[in-house]
Scaffold this motif. Sequence first.
Motif, short mmCIF file in Angstrom:
data_model
loop_
_atom_site.label_atom_id
_atom_site.label_comp_id
_atom_site.label_asym_id
_atom_site.label_seq_id
_atom_site.Cartn_x
_atom_site.Cartn_y
_atom_site.Cartn_z
N GLY A 62 49.54 54.91 -66.09
CA GLY A 62 50.96 55.18 -66.24
C GLY A 62 51.41 56.12 -65.15
N ARG A 63 52.59 56.69 -65.31
CA ARG A 63 53.14 57.59 -64.32
C ARG A 63 52.25 58.82 -64.17
NH1 ARG A 63 58.52 58.56 -62.25
NH2 ARG A 63 58.85 60.77 -61.78
N SER A 64 51.93 59.14 -62.94
CA SER A 64 51.02 60.25 -62.67
C SER A 64 51.41 60.93 -61.37
CB SER A 64 49.58 59.74 -62.58
OG SER A 64 48.67 60.80 -62.38
N ALA A 65 50.92 62.14 -61.18
CA ALA A 65 51.10 62.85 -59.92
C ALA A 65 50.02 62.43 -58.94
CB ALA A 65 51.05 64.35 -60.16
N VAL A 66 50.43 62.09 -57.72
CA VAL A 66 49.52 61.59 -56.71
C VAL A 66 49.61 62.45 -55.46
CG1 VAL A 66 48.90 59.61 -55.26
CG2 VAL A 66 49.76 59.23 -57.59
N VAL A 67 48.49 62.90 -54.95
CA VAL A 67 48.46 63.69 -53.72
C VAL A 67 48.82 62.79 -52.55
CG1 VAL A 67 47.00 65.01 -52.14
CG2 VAL A 67 46.72 65.27 -54.62
N CYS A 68 49.86 63.17 -51.80
CA CYS A 68 50.27 62.36 -50.65
C CYS A 68 50.42 63.19 -49.38
CB CYS A 68 51.58 61.62 -50.96
SG CYS A 68 53.00 62.70 -51.23
N GLY A 69 50.13 64.47 -49.44
CA GLY A 69 50.19 65.32 -48.26
C GLY A 69 49.42 66.60 -48.49
N ILE A 70 48.83 67.16 -47.43
CA ILE A 70 48.07 68.39 -47.58
C ILE A 70 48.10 69.17 -46.27
CG2 ILE A 70 45.85 67.30 -46.95
CD1 ILE A 70 44.56 69.23 -49.07
N GLY A 71 48.16 70.48 -46.39
CA GLY A 71 48.15 71.34 -45.21
C GLY A 71 47.65 72.72 -45.56
N SER A 72 47.29 73.50 -44.57
CA SER A 72 46.78 74.85 -44.82
C SER A 72 47.08 75.75 -43.63
CB SER A 72 45.26 74.81 -45.08
OG SER A 72 44.57 74.30 -43.95
N TYR A 73 46.91 77.05 -43.89
CA TYR A 73 47.18 78.03 -42.85
C TYR A 73 46.42 79.31 -43.15
CZ TYR A 73 49.69 81.42 -39.95
OH TYR A 73 50.01 82.40 -39.03
N PHE A 104 37.36 89.57 -50.08
CA PHE A 104 38.68 88.94 -50.16
C PHE A 104 39.38 88.84 -48.81
CE2 PHE A 104 37.74 90.17 -54.46
CZ PHE A 104 38.15 89.05 -55.17
N ALA A 105 40.20 87.81 -48.69
CA ALA A 105 40.88 87.51 -47.44
C ALA A 105 42.23 86.87 -47.75
CB ALA A 105 40.01 86.59 -46.59
N ASP A 106 42.92 86.45 -46.70
CA ASP A 106 44.27 85.92 -46.84
C ASP A 106 44.36 84.49 -46.34
OD1 ASP A 106 44.87 88.54 -47.63
OD2 ASP A 106 45.26 89.13 -45.55
N GLY A 107 45.26 83.71 -46.94
CA GLY A 107 45.45 82.33 -46.50
C GLY A 107 46.35 81.57 -47.44
N ALA A 108 46.60 80.31 -47.10
CA ALA A 108 47.47 79.46 -47.91
C ALA A 108 47.06 78.00 -47.76
CB ALA A 108 48.93 79.64 -47.51
N GLY A 109 47.27 77.24 -48.82
CA GLY A 109 47.05 75.81 -48.80
C GLY A 109 48.15 75.15 -49.63
N ALA A 110 48.49 73.92 -49.30
CA ALA A 110 49.59 73.25 -50.01
C ALA A 110 49.32 71.76 -50.11
CB ALA A 110 50.91 73.49 -49.30
N VAL A 111 49.84 71.17 -51.18
CA VAL A 111 49.81 69.71 -51.33
C VAL A 111 51.19 69.24 -51.73
CG1 VAL A 111 47.37 69.56 -51.95
CG2 VAL A 111 49.07 69.86 -53.75
N VAL A 112 51.52 68.04 -51.32
CA VAL A 112 52.71 67.36 -51.81
C VAL A 112 52.25 66.31 -52.81
CG1 VAL A 112 54.70 65.90 -51.23
CG2 VAL A 112 53.99 67.73 -49.68
N LEU A 113 52.88 66.31 -53.97
CA LEU A 113 52.56 65.36 -55.03
C LEU A 113 53.76 64.44 -55.23
CD1 LEU A 113 51.14 68.06 -57.42
CD2 LEU A 113 49.75 66.31 -56.33
N ARG A 114 53.51 63.17 -55.41
CA ARG A 114 54.57 62.19 -55.67
C ARG A 114 54.27 61.44 -56.96
NH1 ARG A 114 52.44 57.28 -55.12
NH2 ARG A 114 50.77 56.92 -53.59
N ALA A 115 55.28 60.83 -57.51
CA ALA A 115 55.08 59.99 -58.69
C ALA A 115 54.36 58.71 -58.29
CB ALA A 115 56.41 59.66 -59.34
N GLY A 116 53.38 58.33 -59.08
CA GLY A 116 52.63 57.11 -58.80
C GLY A 116 51.89 56.65 -60.04
N ASP A 117 50.92 55.79 -59.85
CA ASP A 117 50.14 55.25 -60.95
C ASP A 117 48.84 56.03 -61.13
OD1 ASP A 117 51.99 53.21 -61.43
OD2 ASP A 117 51.09 51.95 -59.87
N ALA A 118 48.44 56.18 -62.38
CA ALA A 118 47.24 56.96 -62.69
C ALA A 118 45.98 56.35 -62.10
CB ALA A 118 47.09 57.11 -64.20
N GLY A 119 45.99 55.06 -61.79
CA GLY A 119 44.79 54.41 -61.29
C GLY A 119 44.67 54.37 -59.78
#
Length: 340
Positions: free
Chosen positions: A9-20, A164-179
């Motif tokens: 069914g409707r699910s969140a799908v990873v469609c982009g990723i980045g870091s810094y 401990f250190a500093d940084g960031a990561g990100a993903v973009v999630l879109r609507a899609g199918d669970a499979g």
Amino acid sequence: MSGAARPLGRSAVVCGIGSYVPPDKVTNDELSRRLDTSDAWIRSRTGIAERYVVSPGTATSDLAVEAGLRALKSASTEQVDAVVLATTTPDQPCPATAPAVAARLGLGQVAAFDVAAVCSGFLYGLATSSGLIASGMAERVLLVAADAFTTIINPEDRTTAVIFADGAGAVVLRAGDAGEPGAVGPMVLGSDGELSHLIEVPAGGSRQRSAGTPPEPGDQYFRMLGRDTYRHAVERMTATSQEAAELSGWRLDDVDRFAAHQANARILDSVAERLGIPAERQLSNIEQVGNTGAASLPLLLSQSAAEGRLTAGHRVLLTAFGGGLSWGAATLVWPEVQSV
């Protein structure tokens, strides 16, 4: 709180990723010049050789914006419906940092809010973002995990300053199918507030401020009871990883890549050993970046994808543990996505 094996069914799908990570690198030898420690001591106890730290005046939002830009570019989109920021080090206590990040990214007046779950923040943010999409409230969500953790670390405390250190990561999630590849699988989340004293910053909140007395020396800094934290981290990450895999219908032998919060090399080795996951299937960057708090998992995924250690079709098991106490695990099949 456990996930559930759910129908397609409707699910969140990873469609982009980045870091810094910020440009300033600090090696073990540099730390050894001001702390009673050495490169050999730090490596043997943490597995860390170097880490990146923010320069004076740089805030969590600066890291988050850079990672967000890269994730949006990776997803080939300039617009999302919501921004979720997982962090323990917001720019200020009020307001939340996410709205400022959304504004600086030019995303307009979208929903934007922070999630606070310390080193488990990315997984808690992933669950929240997935819920926004599954409910139909959003078609796309930018999930950023960023921490300027060194801003809350006592620079003279060698037990935390070397980790401990500093940084960031990100993903973009879109609507899609669970499979489909990239779909976020069943998630497992949990917490135990009775053990909150194991990982804390005692001062700066309403409890200390309402007391009407100044904080005790050092109470403004992060502190951690290492031995007890180690034990609970290993137990919780092992158990939740097993549960998430089971809910996904996976055997642990089916896992192609194991991505755990980069807390400490000894913790990572213990969890992987208990799960029976060999070294060649473990993703790790702790030697190069240290423990970056909530940013740890997306930074690890982004760098691993960029270096070819994580490729389309890999079955990935993710897990994390942090203050709260809080913990979680999730699964997904890695999609065809370019890390930026």
